[in-house]
Enzyme design. Structure first.
Site, mmCIF file in Angstrom:
data_model
loop_
_atom_site.group_PDB
_atom_site.id
_atom_site.type_symbol
_atom_site.label_atom_id
_atom_site.label_comp_id
_atom_site.label_asym_id
_atom_site.label_seq_id
_atom_site.Cartn_x
_atom_site.Cartn_y
_atom_site.Cartn_z
ATOM 1 C CG ASN A 1 -0.187 -0.074 2.518
ATOM 2 O OD1 ASN A 1 0.506 0.864 2.874
ATOM 3 N ND2 ASN A 1 -0.273 -1.203 3.220
ATOM 4 C CE LYS B 1 11.092 -11.096 -12.642
ATOM 5 N NZ LYS B 1 11.747 -10.371 -13.709
ATOM 6 C CG ASP C 1 -6.373 -5.594 5.718
ATOM 7 O OD1 ASP C 1 -6.042 -5.509 6.916
ATOM 8 O OD2 ASP C 1 -6.855 -4.653 5.075
ATOM 9 C CG PHE D 1 -3.185 5.703 12.899
ATOM 10 C CD1 PHE D 1 -2.434 5.722 14.055
ATOM 11 C CD2 PHE D 1 -3.199 6.834 12.091
ATOM 12 C CE1 PHE D 1 -1.705 6.841 14.413
ATOM 13 C CE2 PHE D 1 -2.471 7.960 12.427
ATOM 14 C CZ PHE D 1 -1.724 7.969 13.593
HETATM 15 N N1 CTP Z 1 -3.917 -3.488 11.834
HETATM 16 C C1 CTP Z 1 -3.137 -4.516 12.331
HETATM 17 N N2 CTP Z 1 -3.056 -5.696 11.674
HETATM 18 C C2 CTP Z 1 -3.740 -5.901 10.535
HETATM 19 C C3 CTP Z 1 -4.539 -4.864 10.020
HETATM 20 C C4 CTP Z 1 -4.609 -3.673 10.691
HETATM 21 O O1 CTP Z 1 -2.506 -4.336 13.379
HETATM 22 N N3 CTP Z 1 -3.641 -7.047 9.910
HETATM 23 C C5 CTP Z 1 -4.002 -2.237 12.585
HETATM 24 C C6 CTP Z 1 -3.509 -1.010 11.847
HETATM 25 O O2 CTP Z 1 -2.132 -0.784 12.106
HETATM 26 C C7 CTP Z 1 -4.368 0.108 12.411
HETATM 27 C C8 CTP Z 1 -5.661 -0.613 12.765
HETATM 28 O O3 CTP Z 1 -5.362 -1.990 12.842
HETATM 29 O O4 CTP Z 1 -3.817 0.632 13.609
HETATM 30 C C9 CTP Z 1 -6.767 -0.391 11.765
HETATM 31 O O5 CTP Z 1 -6.289 -0.704 10.489
HETATM 32 P P1 CTP Z 1 -7.191 -0.455 9.199
HETATM 33 O O6 CTP Z 1 -6.404 -0.856 7.999
HETATM 34 O O7 CTP Z 1 -7.780 0.916 9.238
HETATM 35 O O8 CTP Z 1 -8.421 -1.429 9.422
HETATM 36 P P2 CTP Z 1 -8.563 -2.978 9.409
HETATM 37 O O9 CTP Z 1 -8.606 -3.451 10.834
HETATM 38 O O10 CTP Z 1 -7.532 -3.607 8.540
HETATM 39 O O11 CTP Z 1 -10.026 -3.130 8.807
HETATM 40 P P3 CTP Z 1 -10.575 -2.705 7.360
HETATM 41 O O12 CTP Z 1 -9.430 -2.933 6.384
HETATM 42 O O13 CTP Z 1 -11.699 -3.636 7.156
HETATM 43 O O14 CTP Z 1 -11.002 -1.267 7.449
#
Ligand code: CTP
Length: 411
Positions: free
Chosen positions: A225, A305, A295, A340
């Site tokens: 990302n 590769k 995620d 966050f």
């Molecule tokens: N986070 C985490 N581990 C993951 C995903 C997210 O620790 N696998 C943490 C991020 O660092 C952030 C918080 O969870 O502090 C929220 O992350 P965000 O990407 O906004 O949300 P998600 O929990 O991933 O949910 P969604 O993608 O459905 O909004």
């Protein structure tokens, strides 16, 4: 590039902040010009004092041009034209005093409380926080006398230190003694302008994550990302500048300088970040999870590769662990856990849900689809929410300022 955004919103409706630069006699004096220019562009009023030796490296005209104000030298100090003594005027005027480069000679004088020129007299005639940025040859820095003076000086809480860094020195040696870069000094100055020098996080251990994780399909392809790690770096710096012991677990290329005083643990994937954070978490008083964790990861990893023709039409994906939720499960009552929520559209409801389901103490609801906000930007905006129903909206500001607002909020 130095972040010039910090103070613009902070001072939009208030008088300009006032920074006094004390420039010592060393080649690193040229870097101070860059710092002054950055401060001026950000709307800060800068006045400067040059020692006699500083004039050998840069001219008062250079500094005056950057400050848009005469640069003070010892010639001014002894002129009988001031209605009040110049060192008193300058000492009372300054909100933050920076001495850069701090030479071995000025360091020795300050450690003894000596005052034999305009710079050292102004130190004694002021009460504001002073940021010191030493610069000298490695052997000079390592002398017992210099180290004794340095430690002696830092016993006084009004002194804060940036560097020295390890690097190539003007004498062609590589070692400790290089002056901190303006990219490190300028955020320090903005922090001191915000806090007035208070160390309200002294004795606290703060764990921060930053950057976007990379989930590799093969050595050259990954799911990721656009996170750059700027917000996490700003949080780490704000915590350091407020006196905390800081560890940054990061997957970003952007990190603090090695001599900045922040422990850096580099990771790539969510799994590595999870391992490192779980190991560090028990010692942390406050944990701020600003990393953008991917995620999902590709279900299969090829250590070689993959040729183009072997790339699959559809990519099977596997969820990665939710690190923050796991930290929420492990959290002890004395620990604070901040998350966050990077959102588009409605930021409030999803952030509130994440605050509750991940058992957080507070969350930063962070719009990533607005100008002046989100991934890669030098600025940010948010709504802070806590688990007591507290709520605070933060208008667009620099990421460093946002970090300070966050620490103000959770304290
Ligand atoms: N986070 C985490 N581990 C993951 C995903 C997210 O620790 N696998 C943490 C991020 O660092 C952030 C918080 O969870 O502090 C929220 O992350 P965000 O990407 O906004 O949300 P998600 O929990 O991933 O949910 P969604 O993608 O459905 O909004």
């Amino acid at each position: 590039m130095v972040d010039t955004n910090h103070s613009q919103s902070a001072i939009a409706n208030s008088p300009p902040k006032r920074v006094l630069m004390g420039i010592g006699g060393g080649i690193a004096a040229y870097k101070v010009c860059d710092a002054i220019s950055t401060l001026f562009k950000a709307g800060v009023e800068v006045r400067a004092i040059l020692t006699n030796n500083a004039k050998e490296f840069i001219t008062p005209l250079t500094v005056a041009s950057l400050c848009r104000h005469p640069a003070y030298t010892d010639d001014y100090f002894w002129q009988p034209t001031h209605y009040r003594p110049l060192h008193i005027e300058l000492g009372e005027w300054a909100e933050v005093f920076v001495i850069a480069p701090l030479t071995a000679n000025t360091l020795a004088k300050l450690s003894l409380g000596l005052a034999d020129n305009l710079l050292t007299n102004t130190v004694l005639a002021s009460t504001c926080p002073i940021l010191l940025a030493p610069a000298m040859n490695t052997d000079m820095w390592g002398q017992l006398a210099v180290q004794r003076n340095w430690q002696q000086l830092l016993l006084d809480p009004r002194y804060h230190s940036a560097g020295p860094e390890i690097g190539l020195l003007a004498c062609d040696r590589v070692g400790t003694g290089r002056m901190a870069e303006p990219e490190e000094i300028v955020p320090w100055i903005f922090s001191l302008l915000h806090t007035g020098g208070k160390r309200d996080l002294a004795g606290k251990r703060i764990l921060i994550s930053s950057g976007g994780t990379r989930e590799h399909l093969d050595p050259v392809r990954f799911i990721g990302n656009p996170s750059t790690g700027k917000m996490g770096l700003a949080i780490a710096r704000a915590a350091l500048h407020r006196g905390a012991k800081v560890t940054l677990v990061t997957s970003a290329a952007l990190t603090p300088a090695p001599g900045e005083g922040i422990e850096i643990i580099r990771v790539v994937s969510a799994q590595e970040m999870q391992q490192q954070l779980l190991a560090q978490f028990p010692e942390a008083d406050i944990t701020v999870m600003s990393a953008a964790v991917a995620d999902v990861k590709p279900t299969f990893y090829s250590p070689e590769k993959l040729p183009k023709r072997s790339l699959p039409d559809t990519l099977p994906l596997t969820p990665v662990p939710d690190i923050l939720a796991e930290l929420g499960q492990r959290k002890q009552s004395h620990q604070l856990l901040i998350g966050f929520a990077a959102q588009t559209g409605d930021i409030f409801a999803p952030a509130l849900e994440k605050l509750q389901t991940k058992k957080l103490d507070a969350i930063v609801a962070n719009p990533v689809d607005l100008v002046d906000s989100g991934f890669g930007s030098d600025r940010n905006q948010a709504i802070f929410l806590d688990n007591q129903g507290g709520k605070k909206a933060i208008a667009p500001c620099s990421k460093l300022q946002m970090a300070h607002h966050l620490f103000d909020f959770i304290r």
